[in-house]
Design an enzyme around this catalytic site. Structure first.
Site, short mmCIF file in Angstrom:
data_model
loop_
_atom_site.label_atom_id
_atom_site.label_comp_id
_atom_site.label_asym_id
_atom_site.label_seq_id
_atom_site.Cartn_x
_atom_site.Cartn_y
_atom_site.Cartn_z
CD GLU A 11 -3.01 -1.07 2.24
OE1 GLU A 11 -2.94 -0.20 3.13
OE2 GLU A 11 -3.95 -1.88 2.16
CD GLU A 47 -2.93 -5.89 4.10
OE1 GLU A 47 -3.80 -5.17 4.57
OE2 GLU A 47 -1.74 -5.55 3.99
C1 GAL Z 1 -4.08 -2.43 5.46
C2 GAL Z 1 -2.58 -2.40 5.76
C3 GAL Z 1 -2.23 -3.29 6.92
C4 GAL Z 1 -3.18 -3.07 8.04
C5 GAL Z 1 -4.57 -3.36 7.56
C6 GAL Z 1 -5.64 -3.27 8.62
O1 GAL Z 1 -4.47 -1.32 4.79
O2 GAL Z 1 -1.85 -2.80 4.64
O3 GAL Z 1 -0.92 -3.04 7.33
O4 GAL Z 1 -3.06 -1.75 8.42
O5 GAL Z 1 -4.88 -2.43 6.56
O6 GAL Z 1 -6.90 -3.48 8.05
#
Ligand code: GAL
Length: 810
Positions: free
Chosen positions: A427, A503
């Site tokens: 990100e 993710e």
């Molecule tokens: C994402 C990020 C992670 C964590 C996650 C929580 O945007 O890449 O490191 O912060 O959100 O939902």
């Protein structure tokens, strides 16, 4: 796309299955014991004569901040997290765990160098120091490394005094507002003193690939770098051994640094069957054995294909993966092999086959375990490039250090068969830049040059920009963070023909805590600072698991997912970032203690089809809520089930396509609570009753139940047993609301190490021998000493008989 491997120099205690001949070869000595530590800055602490008597004696790996105390003012951050779509600054209290990781600290130790030859090379290898470390030997500065997650080594030959005591001093400087999670503090990974002959096999200088694989033979290509690239008259001898030490292939090369060996009838490496081979490389100079290395490797083939995604050994495989931060819960970030192994055992129980090391390089021991136990790994480098997220984050170092950090990660780790892709970022705000794709190309090219066998990925969240500005198109493998709804559009627009969820979900829950009435929604706050374990609460940028799965199940080109996260971690207590107390995350499938939450069974029902899953929630102790509505959910891989409350049927629920939740869970939303029992009977496809599960209203706490993950331990001073303590009623039912104060005492050949109850709002210190039960449970950790014998853990709670478990260390 083929290969696998890893290099290890021979640790002096290692037993070798090959003849080491006469000559002295590389010694790799861990500097673990005898360190002194102090927080604060000491301008003369580098000097050998500095008096550190008053400092604390510690063992390395060491995390100075995990001992607390928790304080909402530790690294308080008054920030607007744009990534989380926040519109204004708020006061974030537990973002980095509310632990005192910030500031300067010093470590000192003494070492003597075993001489092995005249002119030998002495170096120090640090697997990772958090952060901004400066290394001094005998008062001389020998190097500096800012990034706390990188391994690095320095040649210290000119600075040491042979045969005498040498002083090693390390200054560490952690800036506040440098992290989005708990980073830990200090020398939290191993330090190696390495002594080699002057001409040697370079550290991280062996690269093994298997460019051609058939059922009959694998071609094993080895490239070997020597410390002196101009040296003449050397001979390299190679042997490939199986795990029993049987010689399978061999060859030698005179004056050449590359060889191809034929490995007959290779057994392929996979998560189900993680076969490893050992390459033994011997360097001879004028017929004298001068160095020797062992390199573990695997034979496997990885590819990405249009329309179908990831293939391993010609089999289409979906990632059933989790993202992991590096902390080990109550142990902090100080690495411990038993604790890492336990995490991986728990992930196997879940049916997980893949791990993304978010958002940084991991400890080498973790990758060894992934090779050995069978996990597909994406090793990630950075959370920031040129544009920052944190005031004191990595963007301050990117220009000067990114290539060095990336190079060290690849050179150290490119032999691990578990690693299937390199991730160059998570990100990164540079996704929005018109020029962002140029940074992708810059980093991706470094990876391709150092390792032509693996593809490169990054996790993207700013999909609209990244799709327009060539960022996503430039990556070998586009990774999507929380964007299942955009898979369709991205697939059409992108040239690759595949993608995956780098993710997913970020569903939040606290183990064993259920809030009524049940509501599905984003950014939900409850007065107890807990998130509901009905698994319907998520973030404004994220989803519940089912919403990701519904898309995965209609897109063959999506290669699977990496759930945020496998375990709760210290810091980032979303949705309670600006609520106190709250100091660790709610995202985990397992809680911070490693106890499964309900979500474990939801994922297992999908990820482990070979094992029946039948799980009921919530608990059935709703004293005072008699006559009120308490929904009951069942997580199962059976297609339907019938619920009974005190023997009375509540009807059969079948999985259906009505919505994403009915597709993956069975739910009885209109159940009226009455004390007694809830029971499900599961039916198979033909409607036959095949399994049952029952939860009974628990009576008053009656005794403690203790269960260790392992009872046979190694007497090496660092092996750990994780003992789960449950407060149960007379019949053995867990008391789901019990918060008894548990007191721990360890006797015999070990000591008490830490405890954790998985409550993200707890401010009790992990290393104190006392912890309240949370939702009826807690985990205590016992550490062995170097003495063999029995170890007993005694747990007491007021009004209950003492619980005892006996372990044994050999
Ligand atoms: C994402 C990020 C992670 C964590 C996650 C929580 O945007 O890449 O490191 O912060 O959100 O939902």
């Amino acid at each position: 796309m083929i290969k696998g491997i890893k290099t290890i120099v021979i640790v002096i205690v290692a037993s070798l299955s090959v003849n080491l001949a006469q000559a002295q070869i590389t010694k790799d000595i861990l500097l673990e014991d005898g360190w002194k530590f102090s927080k604060g800055d000491f301008p003369t602490a580098a000097k050998a004569t500095f008096n550190d008597k008053g400092w604390q004696s510690v063992r390395v790996p060491h995390d100075w901040a995990i001992y607390g105390p928790f304080d909402e003012n530790n690294d308080i951050q008054i920030v607007k997290i744009t990534q989380n779509n926040e519109q204004k600054e708020t006061r974030k209290t537990g973002r980095t765990g509310a632990l005192p990781y910030m500031g300067i600290g010093w470590y000192r130790t003494k070492f003597t160098v075993p001489a092995i030859s005249a002119g030998d090379e002495v170096s120090l290898l640090f697997d990772g120091v958090m952060s901004n470390s400066t290394i001094f030997v005998n008062g001389k500065e020998i190097g500096h490394w800012p990034y706390g997650y990188s391994s690095f080594h320095f040649n210290i030959s000119p600075y040491i005094i042979k045969g005498k005591s040498n002083t090693l001093s390390v200054r560490v400087d952690n800036k506040p507002e440098s992290s989005r999670w708990y980073p830990g503090a200090g020398i939290y990974r191993n330090v190696h003193l390495i002594v080699k002959n002057k001409i040697n096999l370079k550290t991280w200088g062996t690269f093994v690939t298997t460019p051609e694989i058939s059922a009959n033979v694998a071609k094993v290509n080895v490239k070997t770098a020597l410390s002196d690239s101009l040296v003449k008259g050397f001979k390299l001898v190679y042997n490939v051994l199986d795990s029993k030490g049987t010689l399978l292939a061999s060859g030698s090369a005179l004056g050449k640094n590359e060889i191809n060996l034929n490995l007959k009838n290779p057994k392929l490496w996979s998560p189900e069957s993680p076969t490893l081979y050992t390459l033994v490389t011997k360097l001879y100079l004028n017929n004298v054995l001068t160095d020797q290395q062992q390199t573990k490797f695997g034979v496997r083939k990885t590819e990405f294909k249009r329309e179908t995604g990831f293939w391993l050994n010609d089999k289409n495989v979906k990632f059933k993966g989790v993202c992991l931060h590096h902390d080990l819960g109550p142990l902090g970030t100080a690495i411990n092999v038993s604790a890492m192994r336990r995490q991986l055992v728990l992930l196997k129980d879940l049916g997980c086959n893949a791990i993304r090391t978010s958002h940084n390089p991991v400890a080498p021991e973790f990758l060894d375990l992934c090779d050995e136990m069978g996990f597909l790994v994406i090793e990630e480098t950075f959370d920031e490039w040129k544009r920052g997220k944190m005031k004191n984050g990595y963007h301050n170092y990117f220009n000067a250090w990114a290539e060095k950090d990336l190079t060290n990660m690849l050179e150290r780790d490119r032999n691990h068969p578990s690693i299937i892709m390199w991730s160059i970022g998570n990100e990164v705000p540079d996704q929005d830049n018109k020029e962002g794709y140029k940074i992708v190309e810059y980093l991706q090219n470094i990876c391709h040059k150092l390792d032509p066998t693996r593809l490169v990925t990054a996790g993207m969240d700013r999909i609209n920009s990244a799709l327009k500005n060539n960022f996503a198109a430039s990556l070998d493998v586009p990774g999507f963070n929380y964007k299942p709804k955009q898979y369709f559009e991205a697939y059409k627009k992108l040239p690759q023909g595949f993608l995956y969820g780098s993710e997913t979900a970020s569903t939040v829950s606290s183990r064993g805590v259920y809030h009524l009435p049940v509501k599905m929604g984003k950014d939900i706050h409850h007065p107890d600072n807990q998130s509901s374990s009905y698994d319907l609460e998520y973030c404004n940028w994220s989803q519940v698991p089912d919403d990701e799965w519904a898309v995965q199940d209609t897109t063959a080109y999506s290669a699977g997912e990496f759930v945020w996260t496998g375990f709760d971690y210290l810091g980032e207590p979303t949705p309670y970032d600006d609520y106190w107390p709250s100091r660790s995350s709610y995202f985990g499938i397992y809680d911070l203690a490693g106890i499964p939450k309900d979500r474990f069974y939801l994922y297992k029902s999908r990820w482990k089809p070979e094992e029946p899953t039948l799980h009921l929630l919530p608990h059935w102790n709703w004293e005072g809520k008699e006559g009120q509505n308490v929904p009951v959910f069942c997580y199962t891989n059976y297609p339907s089930a019938e619920l009974f409350v005190n023997g009375k049927s509540m009807g059969i629920q079948k999985k259906s396509n009505l919505n994403n939740q009915t597709r993956y869970r069975l739910m009885w939303n209109d159940v009226v609570y009455q004390k007694g029992s809830i029971k499900v009977v599961a039916y198979d496809e033909s409607g036959k009753a095949v399994a049952t599960k029952e939860i009974t209203t628990a009576g008053a706490p009656h005794h403690l139940k203790l269960k260790a993950d392992r009872t046979q331990l190694t007497a090496n001073g660092k092996d750990l047993a994780f003992v789960t303590i449950s407060v149960v009623d007379k019949a053995g039912n867990i008391c789901p609301n019990a918060t008894n104060d548990l007191i721990f005492k360890v006797e015999g050949a070990g000591k008490y190490r830490a405890a954790c109850n998985g409550d993200p709002t707890s401010l009790q210190l992990f290393h104190q021998p006392e912890m309240k039960a949370f939702s009826g449970m807690a985990v205590a950790i016992v550490e062995t000493s170097k003495v063999k014998g029995n170890i007993s853990l005694k747990v007491t709670a007021k009004g209950l008989p003492q619980g005892i478990i006996t372990l044994n260390a050999k």
